[in-house]
Design a protein around this motif. Structure first.
Motif, PDB file in Angstrom:
ATOM      1  N   GLY A   1       0.797  -1.228   0.000  1.00 14.65           N
ATOM      2  CA  GLY A   1       0.000   0.000   0.000  1.00 14.65           C
ATOM      3  C   GLY A   1       0.831   1.280   0.000  1.00 14.65           C
ATOM      4  O   GLY A   1       0.457   2.268  -0.645  1.00 14.65           O
TER       5      GLY A   1
ATOM      6  N   ARG B   1       1.755   2.378  -3.255  1.00 12.84           N
ATOM      7  CA  ARG B   1       0.611   2.932  -3.979  1.00 12.84           C
ATOM      8  C   ARG B   1       0.252   4.324  -3.489  1.00 12.84           C
ATOM      9  O   ARG B   1      -0.762   4.895  -3.893  1.00 12.84           O
TER      10      ARG B   1
ATOM     11  N   HIS C   1      -1.677  -1.602   7.138  1.00  8.01           N
ATOM     12  CA  HIS C   1      -1.724  -2.562   8.249  1.00  8.01           C
ATOM     13  C   HIS C   1      -0.348  -3.175   8.479  1.00  8.01           C
ATOM     14  O   HIS C   1      -0.092  -3.788   9.506  1.00  8.01           O
ATOM     15  N   ASP C   2       0.542  -2.986   7.501  1.00  8.92           N
ATOM     16  CA  ASP C   2       1.909  -3.496   7.636  1.00  8.92           C
ATOM     17  C   ASP C   2       2.805  -2.708   6.690  1.00  8.92           C
ATOM     18  O   ASP C   2       2.341  -1.790   6.017  1.00  8.92           O
TER      19      ASP C   2
HETATM   20  P1  ATP Z   1      -2.235  -2.735   3.798  1.00 11.63           P
HETATM   21  O1  ATP Z   1      -2.027  -1.273   3.905  1.00 11.63           O
HETATM   22  O2  ATP Z   1      -3.457  -3.180   4.501  1.00 11.63           O
HETATM   23  O3  ATP Z   1      -1.028  -3.523   4.202  1.00 11.63           O
HETATM   24  P2  ATP Z   1      -1.617  -3.770   1.226  1.00 11.63           P
HETATM   25  O4  ATP Z   1      -2.182  -3.546  -0.120  1.00 11.63           O
HETATM   26  O5  ATP Z   1      -0.172  -3.443   1.421  1.00 11.63           O
HETATM   27  O6  ATP Z   1      -2.526  -3.000   2.246  1.00 11.63           O
HETATM   28  P3  ATP Z   1      -0.938  -6.503   1.959  1.00 11.63           P
HETATM   29  O7  ATP Z   1      -1.797  -7.538   2.596  1.00 11.63           O
HETATM   30  O8  ATP Z   1       0.233  -6.065   2.733  1.00 11.63           O
HETATM   31  O9  ATP Z   1      -1.910  -5.296   1.584  1.00 11.63           O
HETATM   32  O10 ATP Z   1      -0.495  -7.089   0.569  1.00 11.63           O
HETATM   33  C1  ATP Z   1       0.320  -6.409  -0.358  1.00 11.63           C
HETATM   34  C2  ATP Z   1       0.385  -7.186  -1.642  1.00 11.63           C
HETATM   35  O11 ATP Z   1       1.077  -8.416  -1.440  1.00 11.63           O
HETATM   36  C3  ATP Z   1      -0.985  -7.536  -2.196  1.00 11.63           C
HETATM   37  O12 ATP Z   1      -1.029  -7.225  -3.559  1.00 11.63           O
HETATM   38  C4  ATP Z   1      -1.113  -9.016  -2.038  1.00 11.63           C
HETATM   39  O13 ATP Z   1      -1.744  -9.591  -3.155  1.00 11.63           O
HETATM   40  C5  ATP Z   1       0.318  -9.487  -1.943  1.00 11.63           C
HETATM   41  N1  ATP Z   1       0.388 -10.601  -0.994  1.00 11.63           N
HETATM   42  C6  ATP Z   1       0.106 -10.577   0.307  1.00 11.63           C
HETATM   43  N2  ATP Z   1       0.271 -11.783   0.878  1.00 11.63           N
HETATM   44  C7  ATP Z   1       0.685 -12.601  -0.109  1.00 11.63           C
HETATM   45  C8  ATP Z   1       1.047 -13.985  -0.180  1.00 11.63           C
HETATM   46  N3  ATP Z   1       1.009 -14.761   0.897  1.00 11.63           N
HETATM   47  N4  ATP Z   1       1.438 -14.462  -1.373  1.00 11.63           N
HETATM   48  C9  ATP Z   1       1.482 -13.678  -2.456  1.00 11.63           C
HETATM   49  N5  ATP Z   1       1.164 -12.375  -2.454  1.00 11.63           N
HETATM   50  C10 ATP Z   1       0.759 -11.846  -1.309  1.00 11.63           C
END
Ligand code: ATP
Ligand code: MN
Ligand code: MN
Length: 386
Positions: free
Chosen positions: A195, A198, A204-205
């Motif tokens: 995120g 983006r 959240h992480d």
């Molecule tokens: P947030 O701010 O909540 O963290 P985020 O978009 O960064 O939002 P994440 O869950 O950290 O969400 O995921 C980031 C990206 O990594 C997403 O596009 C997700 O599809 C990919 N991703 C997360 N976990 C996995 C996994 N176990 N295997 C492959 N891709 C993953």
């Protein structure tokens, strides 16, 4: 369509989220937040199809370049099913949707959200606990359930981990990760993904993708990074996985699962309160100071907080795919893969792009090249907030 007061521009009429530019946070946050609740509720019920339908509606509304004032403005737009349109109409006419309000206050939704909010707890586990009558953290703790290591850490740092990570904190973590990576493998590259790449202001992480320009140098790197983080007292929890792509790629050939198989580490960092990027940079040069401060664990008023960090290591040859896959959003990823299969007969993963007609892998050294292979207009990371 003559006489239509508002006609949708072509890019808005595109039905795949990967064909649209979706900035953050969008002009319709009241509507998207509501649809997000319904999507989440369906996902927490294990109803993936229904969840995806609401996510697509939400994604379409996120991409609109102005605030919607009336249902008529949505005429002709894709992705919006009858159910979503009903909810939108309610919101536009009454300012609230009774369905969304009921969902939010339902005991099941509240409990499932609370339980899946524990790091290490997925929908299946939460469902089992909820069925047994567990609705709070206190009930879970006295239930006698044995928790795995991830869940124990999740429970221990529950409050911290459910407090959004700020951009500043993400920058401070970046400095920590860069310092460690460069000290164990000079020349390695660290890229912020997820995120924050983006352009989100909180998350959240914090997600990182790590590679080295010389293919092969990155092998086994995750273990060195973890050892170094541990020696500096920066890790509260870690769970790592080695790369399983090479072995399995030999037999099956093309990628299929959306779970990738990179070397990676799902971790919880100890971030000290004074961890402005500047302070962290200084502390890097004096790790002893960080350790001493990190050990002062006063309850509540402790001088550090727990932050979820994902570290993923990719060989340089797969880096562009890994970066696209780990930048998200989740809906954008799903839609890109769906586009690839349905519109181009290709399968896309975080490792590779396979052309089923030509029966060969298509190489790419940048995200731009991947979009070009897919016949999609390039969408920059800040436009992938579907
Ligand atoms: P947030 O701010 O909540 O963290 P985020 O978009 O960064 O939002 P994440 O869950 O950290 O969400 O995921 C980031 C990206 O990594 C997403 O596009 C997700 O599809 C990919 N991703 C997360 N976990 C996995 C996994 N176990 N295997 C492959 N891709 C993953
Ligand atoms: Mn993330
Ligand atoms: Mn993540």
């Amino acid at each position: 369509q003559q006489g239509d007061p508002v006609e949708a521009p072509a890019f808005l009429a595109a039905s795949y989220a990967c064909q649209r530019n979706t900035p953050q946070p969008g002009h319709n946050t009241l509507l998207t937040a509501a649809l997000s609740v319904l999507a989440e509720s369906a996902e927490l019920n294990g109803d993936e199809g229904r969840g995806l339908a609401f996510r697509r509606s939400e994604g379409l509304l996120r991409s609109l370049d102005r605030r919607v004032q009336g249902l008529a403005e949505l005429r002709g737009l894709p992705c919006l099913g009858d159910h979503s349109r009903r909810v939108i109409q309610d919101l536009l006419e009454n300012g609230v949707s009774s369905e969304v309000e009921e969902t939010k206050s339902s005991p099941r939704y509240k409990a499932m959200k609370l339980l899946t909010g524990i790091f290490g707890v997925g929908v299946k586990t939460a469902k089992r606990w909820f069925t047994e009558g567990i609705c709070s953290l206190a009930q879970l703790e006295t239930s006698g359930h044995s928790l795995n290591a991830a869940q124990q850490a999740g429970l221990k740092y529950y409050t911290d981990l459910n407090q959004p990570v700020s951009r500043e904190e993400a920058d401070a973590v970046s400095v920590m990760v860069e310092g460690v990576v460069h000290s164990v493998l000079p020349g390695a590259r660290v890229t912020l993904a997820g995120g924050f790449r983006r352009g989100k202001m909180s998350g959240h992480d914090v997600d990182f993708l790590i590679t080295h320009p010389d293919e092969g140098k990155e092998e086994g790197l995750i273990h060195k990074i973890i050892a170094c983080l541990e020696s500096r007292g920066l890790l509260l929890y870690q769970q790592n996985t080695r790369n399983t792509y090479r072995e399995s790629a030999k037999g099956a050939g093309r990628p299929s699962s959306s779970m990738d198989r990179f070397e990676r580490c799902f971790s919880i960092f100890k971030l000290t309160n004074d961890s402005s990027p500047e302070d962290t940079r200084r502390a890097q040069q004096d790790p002893e100071r960080v350790r001493v401060e990190a050990d002062q664990t006063g309850s509540g008023g402790r001088p550090w907080r727990a932050v979820r960090v994902d570290l993923v290591v990719s060989p340089i040859s797969q880096f562009a795919f890994a970066l696209l896959g780990w930048t998200g959003s989740k809906l954008f990823e799903r839609e890109t893969r769906r586009w690839a299969v349905r519109e181009r007969s290709m399968s896309l993963s975080s490792h590779a792009l396979y052309d089923r007609n030509q029966e060969r892998y298509l190489r790419a050294s940048s995200e731009e090249e991947i979009f070009a292979h897919l016949g999609l207009e390039y969408v920059s990371p800040t436009g992938r907030n579907a």
